[in-house]
Design an enzyme around this catalytic site. Structure first.
Site, PDB file in Angstrom:
ATOM      1  N   ASP A  89      -4.008  -3.350  -4.703  1.00 56.08           N
ATOM      2  CA  ASP A  89      -2.737  -3.096  -4.045  1.00 56.08           C
ATOM      3  C   ASP A  89      -2.318  -4.496  -3.634  1.00 56.08           C
ATOM      4  O   ASP A  89      -2.891  -5.063  -2.688  1.00 56.08           O
ATOM      5  CB  ASP A  89      -2.924  -2.197  -2.811  1.00 56.08           C
ATOM      6  CG  ASP A  89      -1.588  -1.933  -2.132  1.00 56.08           C
ATOM      7  OD1 ASP A  89      -0.794  -2.878  -2.024  1.00 56.08           O
ATOM      8  OD2 ASP A  89      -1.338  -0.798  -1.723  1.00 56.08           O
ATOM      9  N   HIS A  90      -1.397  -5.086  -4.375  1.00 55.74           N
ATOM     10  CA  HIS A  90      -1.186  -6.532  -4.165  1.00 55.74           C
ATOM     11  C   HIS A  90      -0.660  -6.850  -2.768  1.00 55.74           C
ATOM     12  O   HIS A  90      -0.745  -7.982  -2.319  1.00 55.74           O
ATOM     13  CB  HIS A  90      -0.312  -7.137  -5.274  1.00 55.74           C
ATOM     14  CG  HIS A  90       1.134  -6.860  -5.147  1.00 55.74           C
ATOM     15  ND1 HIS A  90       1.695  -5.664  -5.495  1.00 55.74           N
ATOM     16  CD2 HIS A  90       2.164  -7.627  -4.694  1.00 55.74           C
ATOM     17  CE1 HIS A  90       3.000  -5.704  -5.268  1.00 55.74           C
ATOM     18  NE2 HIS A  90       3.309  -6.890  -4.782  1.00 55.74           N
ATOM     19  N   HIS A  99       1.633   0.600  -1.032  1.00 55.92           N
ATOM     20  CA  HIS A  99       1.913  -0.539  -0.145  1.00 55.92           C
ATOM     21  C   HIS A  99       2.327  -0.128   1.278  1.00 55.92           C
ATOM     22  O   HIS A  99       1.830  -0.666   2.264  1.00 55.92           O
ATOM     23  CB  HIS A  99       3.021  -1.415  -0.727  1.00 55.92           C
ATOM     24  CG  HIS A  99       2.862  -1.735  -2.186  1.00 55.92           C
ATOM     25  ND1 HIS A  99       1.649  -2.055  -2.742  1.00 55.92           N
ATOM     26  CD2 HIS A  99       3.764  -1.795  -3.194  1.00 55.92           C
ATOM     27  CE1 HIS A  99       1.824  -2.297  -4.044  1.00 55.92           C
ATOM     28  NE2 HIS A  99       3.095  -2.141  -4.339  1.00 55.92           N
TER      29      HIS A  99
END
Ligand code: BG6
Length: 501
Positions: free
Chosen positions: A181-182, A244
């Site tokens: 999950d950047h 996010h």
């Protein structure tokens, strides 16, 4: 294995001719190499296209040079010489066996100790079959460690995520899976824990006695661009909220972990997901709002509506905007709304968290024009990185008036360094076996359960008012109403800049 030996690894990138590899992965690997964090390594780029090693190496050099200024040609050449390419058919065992032979040779050549990282940066329908082949065709049979880095989307709903997870788990154990999950790689998202758990002034106030509401906004100016095909099946709820947005809520709401280890942190986050009030059926309309962008003019450029974008159904019911109220039913947060909001083609690109504290019991100051502004803690995630604390202080001059003031800290302003890209950090962490900033299956499954109820309700009652916000705006009016009915409003993110002298 010490830290250095951990980063000695063979990295296989599936999807090596794709956008993510070129824009993010190659430049991030190069930065790690420049910093001396990657010394003994080899990269096999795996893709469907037919390319020679030389062509691939040239691509790698080009993409690094495009995203990083002042690269030195000889340095870049040495870095890229660690790369090679394999033209691959993801469904064919013989292709995996050829890949295994390449991997074994590189392992011996660079003395990598059999450490292998498989990075799946490609269409999600291939994630499961690839994982199964990797095991079946012997690629995971190694003397060192094996790790799987997997991009989102992790499933489309809970059922498909569960199915994917079962496939992956035939080849990798949970602690070998690094689900990206950047947002968790962003410096200021990681800072949420530090701000909370290393400051006495916040932790004591971090509960429903002192906080009135928390607002998390992640707005984008870009539209759906070339990703219409994917986005039509996803929409903002699955694309941004399931991962996010809810991850940021979990970090804001979790209890202090007993130690800063991946297991302890994740188990506190999981408790937050478990405490999220599930919103079912008709209740969805009271808690969540959806939107789809229409035409608009931004900086004198006319922008098309979502329904006019390539690969998008001209009558699409896909949401490009979501605002919602998330309630966390536990002792700390009972009664405190966490408002989230995300959308494409909005007024500005910005991710910010606003923590609004409750009003003081009474206002002793003469402020004829307005009431005292509540204290706010603003965490600037991007593009600015920093923190601002909004307080009240005495207005200069002969009076007894209070006026709002700000205390600001900007990450780059003070530290004078550019914070590393999220991907650089995440790759580094995965090479070092640190899974803290990756999502555990328990988090993924709980967040899908939460989101599935909302998407189900929406799929049963298609929106009749799309498009309901203009490109370049802050979303539909219903998103403002959502807060207004609770007596709040969205703090205007464009007026909350960090100003540091
Ligand atoms: C991705 C979504 O996960 O995040 C994209 O798939 C979105 O649709 C992107 O644009 C936003 O990331 P960032 O880092 O630019 O805020």
């Amino acid at each position: 294995m010490n830290q250095n030996q951990q980063s000695n690894a063979l990295i296989m990138i599936f999807g090596a001719t794709g956008d993510l590899a070129n824009r993010k992965l190659f430049p991030s690997l190069y930065r790690l190499y420049q910093k001396g964090k990657l010394t003994r390594f080899a990269v096999v780029g795996v893709g469907r296209r037919t390319l020679t090693n030389e062509q691939f190496i040239q691509n790698v050099q080009n993409s690094v040079a495009e995203s990083i200024a002042n690269t030195e040609a000889s340095d870049l050449e040495t870095f890229a010489s660690h790369f090679c390419y394999h033209s691959h058919d993801v469904t064919d065992s013989s292709s995996y066996i050829a890949l295994k032979n390449i991997a074994d040779d590189l392992d011996a050549k660079y003395e990598l100790g059999g450490n292998r990282v498989f990075y799946l940066a490609m269409a999600p329908e291939f994630f499961g079959p690839i994982a199964i082949h990797l095991k079946q065709d012997g690629l995971t049979d190694v003397a060192g460690y094996k790790r799987l880095i997997i991009e989102k989307p992790f499933g489309h709903d809970l059922t498909s995520a569960q199915e994917l997870n079962n496939q992956i788990r035939t080849a990798f154990s949970e602690n070998e899976v690094y689900r990206i999950d950047h947002y968790l790689g962003k410096a200021m998202v990681q800072n949420i824990e530090t701000i909370r758990f290393s400051n006495a002034i916040f932790e004591n106030l971090w509960n429903n006695r002192y906080i009135s509401n928390i607002q998390v906004t992640s707005s984008e100016t870009l539209g759906v661009e070339e990703r219409g095909r994917y986005y039509e099946t996803s929409g903002a709820l699955r694309d941004m909220v399931q991962n996010h947005m809810l991850q940021m809520v979990a970090l804001l709401a979790m209890e202090p972990p007993i130690r800063l280890t991946p297991d302890e942190i994740r188990s506190e986050k999981v408790k937050v997901f478990r405490a999220m009030r599930s919103i079912v059926g008709d209740e969805v309309n009271d808690y969540f709002v959806r939107g789809q962008y229409g035409k608009g003019t931004v900086n004198d450029v006319e922008l098309p509506s979502y329904r006019e974008e390539p690969m998008v159904n001209p009558e699409s019911n896909t949401e490009t905007f979501v605002a919602g109220k998330v309630m966390i039913d536990n002792f700390r947060w009972a009664g405190v709304p966490f408002y989230i909001r995300t959308g494409k083609r909005m007024e500005e690109k910005s991710t910010k968290i606003v923590v609004q504290f409750k009003d003081i019991p009474m206002n002793l100051y003469d402020n004829p024009e307005k009431e005292l502004t509540p204290n706010l803690l603003v965490i600037h995630i991007q593009p600015e990185e920093g923190i601002t604390l909004h307080l009240n202080a005495k207005k200069a001059g002969q009076n007894m008036e209070a006026t709002p003031i700000k205390l600001s800290y900007a990450n780059t302003g003070i530290a004078s360094i550019n914070t590393p890209e999220a991907y650089e950090k995440l790759i580094d962490d995965s090479l070092n076996g640190d899974a803290t900033n990756f999502t555990h299956w328990d988090e993924v499954s709980l967040s899908w359960s939460f989101v599935d109820e909302i998407s189900q309700a929406w799929s049963q009652t298609p929106a009749t008012n799309y498009p309901n916000y203009a490109s370049g705006s802050m979303g539909p009016k219903e998103a403002d109403d959502l807060l207004e009915k609770d007596g709040f409003f969205w703090w205007p993110v464009n007026q909350l800049a960090v100003d540091v002298c």
